[in-house]
Design a protein around this motif. Structure first.
Motif, PDB file in Angstrom:
ATOM      1  N   VAL A 227      15.355 -60.990  -9.204  1.00 19.82           N
ATOM      2  CA  VAL A 227      14.505 -62.223  -9.537  1.00 19.82           C
ATOM      3  C   VAL A 227      14.581 -62.399 -10.699  1.00 19.82           C
ATOM      4  O   VAL A 227      14.298 -63.624 -11.045  1.00 19.82           O
ATOM      5  CB  VAL A 227      13.027 -61.028 -10.573  1.00 19.82           C
ATOM      6  CG1 VAL A 227      11.932 -61.407 -10.946  1.00 19.82           C
ATOM      7  CG2 VAL A 227      12.315 -60.296  -8.855  1.00 19.82           C
TER       8      VAL A 227
ATOM      9  N   LEU B  48      14.491 -66.540 -10.389  1.00 17.18           N
ATOM     10  CA  LEU B  48      13.007 -67.289 -11.923  1.00 17.18           C
ATOM     11  C   LEU B  48      14.240 -68.267 -12.239  1.00 17.18           C
ATOM     12  O   LEU B  48      13.640 -69.372 -12.712  1.00 17.18           O
ATOM     13  CB  LEU B  48      12.789 -66.383 -12.603  1.00 17.18           C
ATOM     14  CG  LEU B  48      11.712 -65.509 -12.152  1.00 17.18           C
ATOM     15  CD1 LEU B  48      11.686 -64.395 -13.322  1.00 17.18           C
ATOM     16  CD2 LEU B  48      10.486 -66.693 -12.267  1.00 17.18           C
TER      17      LEU B  48
ATOM     18  N   GLU C 200      14.303 -72.162 -10.332  1.00 15.73           N
ATOM     19  CA  GLU C 200      13.334 -71.966  -9.928  1.00 15.73           C
ATOM     20  C   GLU C 200      12.680 -72.984 -11.143  1.00 15.73           C
ATOM     21  O   GLU C 200      12.484 -73.352 -11.168  1.00 15.73           O
ATOM     22  CB  GLU C 200      12.880 -70.959  -9.394  1.00 15.73           C
ATOM     23  CG  GLU C 200      12.648 -70.686  -7.735  1.00 15.73           C
ATOM     24  CD  GLU C 200      12.579 -69.577  -6.947  1.00 15.73           C
ATOM     25  OE1 GLU C 200      12.344 -69.221  -5.788  1.00 15.73           O
ATOM     26  OE2 GLU C 200      11.884 -68.750  -7.777  1.00 15.73           O
ATOM     27  N   VAL C 201      12.809 -71.776 -12.387  1.00 15.53           N
ATOM     28  CA  VAL C 201      12.290 -72.144 -13.189  1.00 15.53           C
ATOM     29  C   VAL C 201      13.807 -73.909 -13.623  1.00 15.53           C
ATOM     30  O   VAL C 201      12.997 -74.453 -14.404  1.00 15.53           O
ATOM     31  CB  VAL C 201      12.121 -71.423 -14.525  1.00 15.53           C
ATOM     32  CG1 VAL C 201      11.796 -72.390 -15.418  1.00 15.53           C
ATOM     33  CG2 VAL C 201      11.412 -70.815 -13.969  1.00 15.53           C
TER      34      VAL C 201
ATOM     35  N   VAL D 282       7.891 -69.324  -7.735  1.00 17.94           N
ATOM     36  CA  VAL D 282       7.486 -68.601  -8.902  1.00 17.94           C
ATOM     37  C   VAL D 282       5.807 -68.344  -8.884  1.00 17.94           C
ATOM     38  O   VAL D 282       5.289 -67.341  -9.702  1.00 17.94           O
ATOM     39  CB  VAL D 282       7.755 -69.813  -9.984  1.00 17.94           C
ATOM     40  CG1 VAL D 282       7.150 -69.307 -11.477  1.00 17.94           C
ATOM     41  CG2 VAL D 282       9.199 -70.581 -10.218  1.00 17.94           C
TER      42      VAL D 282
ATOM     43  N   TYR E 176       2.241 -72.957 -16.476  1.00 14.65           N
ATOM     44  CA  TYR E 176       3.284 -73.532 -15.447  1.00 14.65           C
ATOM     45  C   TYR E 176       4.603 -74.538 -15.809  1.00 14.65           C
ATOM     46  O   TYR E 176       5.316 -74.860 -16.440  1.00 14.65           O
ATOM     47  CB  TYR E 176       3.394 -72.359 -14.721  1.00 14.65           C
ATOM     48  CG  TYR E 176       5.195 -73.287 -13.887  1.00 14.65           C
ATOM     49  CD1 TYR E 176       6.002 -71.662 -14.769  1.00 14.65           C
ATOM     50  CD2 TYR E 176       5.635 -73.728 -13.248  1.00 14.65           C
ATOM     51  CE1 TYR E 176       7.202 -72.189 -14.196  1.00 14.65           C
ATOM     52  CE2 TYR E 176       6.829 -73.470 -12.423  1.00 14.65           C
ATOM     53  CZ  TYR E 176       7.721 -72.808 -12.807  1.00 14.65           C
ATOM     54  OH  TYR E 176       8.934 -72.980 -12.671  1.00 14.65           O
TER      55      TYR E 176
END
Length: 463
Positions: free
Chosen positions: A137, A141, A144-145, A348, A376
Motif C-alpha cells: 500500500v 500510494l 499513484e499520488v 486511490v 484529493y
C-alpha cells in the motif's frame, strides 16, 4: 412433593436443543446480512462495481497508464545515459516490465474461485494479511499520488507551452494558473464512478499519446541532425555526469509505470472458470506493449540523434516550429494526461472510499464521494503548484516508487506464491529482475533529489 410429569420431562429435555438449533440459524442470518451488505459496498466501490469490460478496454487503459509524460523525457534520458547504455536500458526495461506484467496477469486468478482485484490483495496473499498491506500500500500510494502530482505539472506546463506558441505576443501567465486550469477538469471528471465509466476518456488519451509521440519523432526527423550536435555527456564534471545518469534511470522507470493499476484494470473484465480474465487481459497487454514500443523507441532514439545533448527534458520544448504542430502536440499531451490522471486516481479513490466505508463505517453516498475525491484533486493540485520541478520529479519518483512495484515486487510475489524450482530459468529470471530493480530503486532517486535541490535554490514559490 410433586413429581415431574413425562411431558414436563420431555419439554425440559427438548428446550435446550431447540435453543441450540436457533443459534446456527441466527448466525446464518447475520452472515447472510453481512454478505449482502458487503456485496452492496463492493458494488459501490470503483474497482469492483463493474465487470463487463472487453479486451480492448485493457489495451487502451494500459496504453493510457503507461505512455505518459515520461515518453517526452526519453531523449533527455538518452543524453544522460549515452548511446550504448541508453539503448540497453530502454530494451531491458521493455522486456523486464513485459515479463513482470505477464506475472501479474497470471497471478490475478491464481487461487481457484478468487480474484485479486487490487495490488495489495495479491500482496496479502503472498506475504500475509498485515505484512502484505505494509509492503504494497505505501509503495502503490507513492506511485499513484506521485504520478498524479507529476501529471498536474505536465498538464499545466503543456497548457502554458500551448498558450506561448499560439500567442507569442500575449502577456505571460504564471504556471500556477495553468496548473489550476488543468486541475479544474479533474474536479468534474473525478466523479465518474469506475474504470468502465472513464473508458471513453481513456481511449481518447491512448490515441493522443500515439499522436503526440508520432509528432515528436517525425518533427525531430524533419528538422534533421542539428549543426554542431554533440553526443557526449552534458555535465562538465564527473559527479554531475554520474548524478544525471542516475536521474535518467528514474526517467526510464517512470516511462514504464502501468503495473500499479494492472490488477485493478483486470478486475473490470468478466471471468468464468471456462474463460478466465487473463485471456482477454493478456491480449490487451500485448497490443498495449506494441503501441508502447511504437511510441518510446522512435522518440528516444530519433530525438537524441537529431539534438544530441542539447535536448530539453521535454522534447516538445526543443521543437519550436512549425508552431501550429507543436501547439497541437502540447494540446494532445494535455488530453492524454487528463486520461492518465483518472486512470491512476481511480485506485486511490478506491482505497480512500474503502477506508471510509469499511473501516470508519461511513454510509456509501454521493456526498461522501464528492468530498473525498475533490479533496484529493485539491491536494495533488496544491503539491504540483508548490513543487513544479518536472525533470527532477520524474527521476525521484521514477526510482523510489516505480522500480519496486514495476520491476521486482511482482517477481518477489511470484517466488513466494509459485515457488519455482531453485536454479531453474524462472528462478534465475526473477532474481535477475529483483537485483536490477533494487539497483534502480537505490541509484535513481539520488540523481532526482539532487536535481530538485538544485532547482529549489533558484525557484520562487507560487511565482
Amino acid at each position: 412433593m410433586g413429581t415431574q410429569s413425562e411431558d414436563d420431562k420431555s419439554y425440559a429435555a427438548s428446550a435446550p436443543s431447540e435453543a441450540t438449533s436457533q443459534v446456527p440459524l441466527h448466525a446464518e442470518k447475520l452472515a447472510a446480512e453481512k454478505t449482502a451488505e458487503q456485496k452492496a459496498i463492493d458494488d459501490w466501490l470503483p474497482i469492483t462495481s463493474s465487470r463487463n469490460a472487453k479486451w480492448w478496454y485493457s489495451a487502451f487503459h494500459n496504453v493510457t497508464a503507461m505512455v505518459g509524460a515520461g515518453v517526452l523525457s526519453l531523449p533527455y534520458a538518452m543524453a544522460a545515459l549515452g548511446w550504448g547504455p541508453g539503448i540497453v536500458v530502454l530494451i531491458l526495461s521493455w522486456v523486464i516490465t513485459l515479463y513482470t506484467l505477464w506475472q501479474m496477469v497470471e497471478m490475478h486468478e491464481m487461487v481457484p474461485g478468487k480474484r485479486f482485484d487490487r495490488y495489495h490483495e495479491l500482496g496479502q496473499h503472498a506475504f500475509g494479511e498485515k505484512l502484505g498491506l505494509y509492503i504494497v500500500v505505501p509503495q502503490q500510494l507513492i506511485v499513484e499520488v506521485g504520478v498524479n502530482i507529476v501529471y498536474m505539472v505536465t498538464g499545466g506546463k503543456s497548457l502554458q507551452k500551448f498558450h506561448q506558441t499560439v500567442c507569442p505576443d500575449c502577456k505571460d501567465i504564471k504556471l500556477t494558473f495553468f496548473i489550476m486550469i488543468f486541475a479544474s477538469v479533474h474536479f468534474v471528471l473525478s466523479h465518474l464512478p469506475n474504470f468502465n465509466s472513464i473508458s471513453g476518456i481513456s481511449l481518447a488519451a491512448a490515441v493522443m499519446s500515439l499522436t503526440y509521440s508520432t509528432i515528436a519523432w517525425s518533427a525531430s526527423l524533419h528538422k534533421g541532425v542539428q549543426q554542431d550536435v554533440e553526443y557526449g555527456y552534458r555535465s562538465k564534471s564527473s559527479i554531475g555526469t554520474v548524478f544525471n545518469f542516475f536521474t535518467a534511470l528514474g526517467d526510464v522507470a517512470f516511462a514504464y509505470a502501468g503495473h500499479n493499476v494492472v490488477l485493478e484494470i483486470q478486475a473490470t473484465i468478466p471471468s468464468t472458470p471456462e474463460k478466465p480474465s487473463k485471456g482477454p487481459m493478456w491480449k490487451g497487454v500485448m497490443v498495449a506493449y506494441f503501441v508502447v514500443a511504437l511510441c518510446y523507441f522512435p522518440v528516444a532514439l530519433i530525438g537524441y540523434k537529431m539534438f544530441g545533448n542539447t535536448v530539453d527534458d521535454n522534447i516538445l520544448i526543443t521543437l519550436k516550429d512549425p508552431a501550429w504542430l507543436i501547439a497541437a502536440a502540447n494540446m494532445f499531451v494535455v488530453i492524454h494526461v487528463i486520461g492518465s490522471y483518472q486512470i491512476y486516481a481511480m485506485p486511490v479513490f478506491d482505497m480512500l472510499e474503502t477506508l471510509l466505508v469499511k473501516k470508519l463505517h461511513f454510509k456509501p453516498s454521493r456526498p461522501l464521494r464528492f468530498i473525498t475525491r475533490n479533496t484529493y484533486v485539491a491536494f495533488t493540485m496544491f503539491i504540483a503548484i508548490t513543487f513544479p520541478f518536472f525533470g527532477g520529479l520524474l527521476g525521484f519518483f521514477g526510482g523510489f516508487a516505480f522500480a519496486p512495484t514495476t520491476y521486482f515486487l511482482p517477481c518477489v510475489m511470484w517466488l513466494a506464491i509459485v515457488k519455482p524450482k531453485k536454479f531453474s530459468f524462472s528462478w534465475f529470471a526473477n532474481w535477475t529482475c529483483i537485483v536490477l530493480g533494487l539497483l534502480l530503486m537505490t541509484l535513481s532517486p539520488i540523481g532526482g533529489l539532487r536535481n530538485i535541490i538544485i532547482n529549489a535554490k533558484t525557484y520562487k514559490f507560487y511565482n
